[in-house]
Design an enzyme around this catalytic site. Structure first.
Site, PDB file in Angstrom:
ATOM      1  N   CYS A  95       0.876  -1.180   0.000  1.00  0.00           N
ATOM      2  CA  CYS A  95       0.000   0.000   0.000  1.00  0.00           C
ATOM      3  C   CYS A  95       0.906   1.220   0.000  1.00  0.00           C
ATOM      4  CB  CYS A  95      -0.961  -0.030   1.191  1.00  0.00           C
ATOM      5  SG  CYS A  95      -0.167  -0.185   2.808  1.00  0.00           S
ATOM      6  N   ARG A 123      -2.346  -0.862   5.506  1.00  0.00           N
ATOM      7  CA  ARG A 123      -3.467  -1.528   4.826  1.00  0.00           C
ATOM      8  C   ARG A 123      -3.064  -2.899   4.308  1.00  0.00           C
ATOM      9  NH1 ARG A 123      -5.038   3.218   0.709  1.00  0.00           N
ATOM     10  NH2 ARG A 123      -2.802   3.617   0.993  1.00  0.00           N
TER      11      ARG A 123
END
Length: 449
Positions: A395, A400
Site C-alpha cells: 500500500c 493496509r
C-alpha cells in the site's frame, strides 16, 4: 496515518450486556407464520438453482468456525453468505445485500437463531424463506460444512474475555499470553482513555521508522519485543481502535518469529459493543531477558524492493496494490508526505477502500470485522488475482497491506507476504521511480512490467 496469560489485576465484577452478534434471539413464532419454512430436503433442492442464495444470520465468528454456543459444529453451510442479524441495527439491509450481489430476483433462504431479518426482507419485497432446522440438521445429515481455514487466528471478543478470566477455552494450549492494544501515538492517549483490562499498549512507531516507514532493524524489533515481555512462545493477541495498526504489529511479530499471533475480530469496538468491562490508565509489562531466537524467525513474510521487482518479473508471482482507486490511477498520492502519484508498473489492483485511512472492501458489512472470506476470494477472482501464485501486498507504507496479508493468512494462503516499502519507497527510489504508471489501465490487472 502513522498516525496475557495475563491475570486480571481487578475482579471482573460486571458481566455487561451480551454481545448480540454472539447471543441472538430465539426464533419468532409470529415470523414463522408469515414466512414459509423449508425442510432440509427442499433447501438442498433449492440450492441447485443459481438464483437461490442461502444466508447465515449468525455472528461473523460463528460463521468463521468458532463454536460459541458449544453445539459441536464449526463453520457454516457450504456456499452460504454471512449477514449477522445484528447488522440490521447499523444500516439498511438493501445496501448489505447489494454488496453481496443479492437482489430481489434471488430466492433468499435464511438460517440462524435470529429470524428478525426475514420479516424485514419480506416487507421490502424480497422472496424470502426460512430454514428453521438450520445448520444442526444440516450437519446431522452430514451435508457439507465449511469454515475459515485458520479461524483460530481471528478470535472473538467472548473468547478473549473467557481467557482473561482463566476459564477453559478452545484453541489454547496454556502458553503465556500478552494482549496488545496497537495504535499510533507515543503517549498512548486512546489506550489510557479505555482498553481491554490487562492489555498493554504498543505504539507502532516503535517498530517502523521514517522517512519510508519501513520496519526498524531486526535487532531493534527483538529488543522492543523483549521490552514488552514477548518471546517466540508467547501467545500474542492484538487489537486496536482500527484493525490496520493491529495487523501491522501482528505481521511484525510473525516476521520476528512469534509462533502464535492472533487478532481480535472486531477489535476494541466489538469489545465495547459486547458491554464487557474496560479499564483506564496505562501500565507497562515486565520485560523478558531473551526473545528466544534470532530475528527474523520468519523472514519470508516481508519482502523488500529487490524482491518486489522480482515478483513483477515472474509469471509465478504478483505484486498487489491495496490502495484506493484514486491513488491507484494517480489522481492523488493519498498522503501529505508522499508527492509522487500513480502505481507500480505491472502490479495488480486488489482494491482497498475510499481513502488511505479506510479499508471498506476488506471489512464486514459494518464495523471493524473481517469481511466474510468467501466474498474476498470472489473479489480477487474477479480481479484476476490468482491465489495459487506468490502474492506480495503493498500500500502506501504498510498498514493496509498488513491487514489484508493477515486476512490472506487466516484464509489459508501460505505464499503471501508484505512489500514493506510500498508505494513510498518505490516511487522515491532512483532505481524504480520511473517504473510507474498513471491513469486508468486499458485492461485492469493485465499490465506488464
Amino acid at each position: 496515518m502513522k498516525k496475557i496469560l495475563l491475570i486480571f489485576s481487578v475482579i471482573l465484577f460486571a458481566m455487561g450486556c451480551s454481545n448480540k452478534s454472539e447471543n441472538p434471539g430465539e426464533i419468532s413464532k409470529e415470523i414463522s407464520k408469515k414466512i414459509e419454512v423449508l425442510s432440509t430436503r427442499k433447501v438442498k433442492k433449492s440450492l441447485k438453482n443459481e438464483e437461490t442464495v442461502l444466508i447465515d444470520t449468525r455472528s461473523y465468528d460463528e460463521y468463521n468456525g468458532w463454536d460459541i454456543k458449544e453445539t459441536g459444529i464449526q463453520g457454516h453451510i457450504s456456499g452460504a453468505y454471512n449477514l449477522p442479524a445484528s447488522s440490521l441495527e447499523h444500516e439498511g439491509i438493501e445496501a448489505f445485500l447489494e454488496r453481496k450481489g443479492i437482489t430481489k430476483d434471488n430466492k433468499i433462504i435464511l438460517y440462524g437463531d435470529d429470524t428478525s431479518m426475514a420479516e424485514m426482507l419480506s416487507e421490502n419485497g424480497y422472496d424470502v424463506y426460512l430454514y428453521e432446522a438450520g445448520i444442526k440438521e444440516w450437519n446431522k445429515k452430514k451435508y457439507p460444512i465449511e469454515k475459515l481455514p485458520r479461524y483460530e487466528s481471528l478470535v472473538p471478543v467472548s473468547w478473549v474475555k473467557k481467557l482473561l478470566e482463566e476459564k477453559d477455552v478452545p484453541e489454547y494450549n496454556g502458553k503465556p499470553v500478552k494482549v496488545i492494544n496497537a495504535g499510533w501515538g507515543k503517549k498512548g492517549k486512546f489506550h489510557k482513555d479505555g482498553h481491554i483490562p490487562g492489555s498493554y499498549y504498543v505504539h507502532t512507531g516503535w517498530f517502523e521508522v521514517g522517512p519510508l516507514w519501513n520496519r526498524v532493524s531486526d535487532e531493534t524489533i527483538k529488543t522492543e519485543l523483549e521490552k514488552l515481555g514477548i518471546t517466540k512462545e508467547t501467545l500474542v493477541i492484538v487489537y486496536g481502535e482500527d484493525p490496520m495498526p493491529a495487523a501491522r504489529f501482528a505481521i511484525i511479530c510473525k516476521y520476528a518469529g512469534v509462533e502464535d499471533v492472533r487478532i481480535i475480530n472486531g477489535g476494541w469496538k466489538a469489545w465495547q459493543e459486547a458491554g464487557y468491562p474496560t479499564e483506564e490508565g496505562i501500565e507497562y509489562p515486565l520485560p523478558v531477558e531473551e526473545f528466544g531466537m534470532k530475528v527474523p524467525g520468519n523472514p519470508d513474510i516481508i519482502i523488500d524492493l529487490p524482491e518486489a521487482e522480482n515478483y513483477l518479473k515472474s509469471d509465478k508471482s504478483d505484486l498487489v496494490s491495496i490502495r484506493s482507486w484514486k491513488e491507484y490511477i494517480g489522481k492523488i498520492s493519498g498522503y501529505d508526505y508522499i508527492k509522487p502519484r500513480g502505481r507500480i508498473r505491472g502490479d495488480k489492483w486488489g482494491m482497498g477502500g475510499s481513502d488511505p485511512w479506510h479499508l471498506e472492501e476488506y471489512r464486514a458489512d459494518y464495523g471493524t470485522y473481517m469481511r466474510p472470506y468467501n466474498e474476498i476470494l470472489k473479489m480477487w477472482e474477479d480481479l484476476k488475482i490468482d491465489t495459487d501464485k506468490n502474492i506480495a501486498f503493498y500500500c502506501g507504507t504498510g498498514w493496509r497491506a498488513s491487514e489484508v496479508l493477515f486476512y490472506a493468512y487466516v484464509m489459508g494462503l501460505d505464499k503471501v507476504s508484505l512489500y514493506d516499502g510500498g508505494w513510498k519507497e518505490w516511487s522515491e527510489n532512483p532505481e524504480t521511480e520511473d517504473k510507474i504508471l498513471k491513469g486508468e489501465p486499458e485492461n485492469l490487472n493485465e499490465e506488464k512490467y
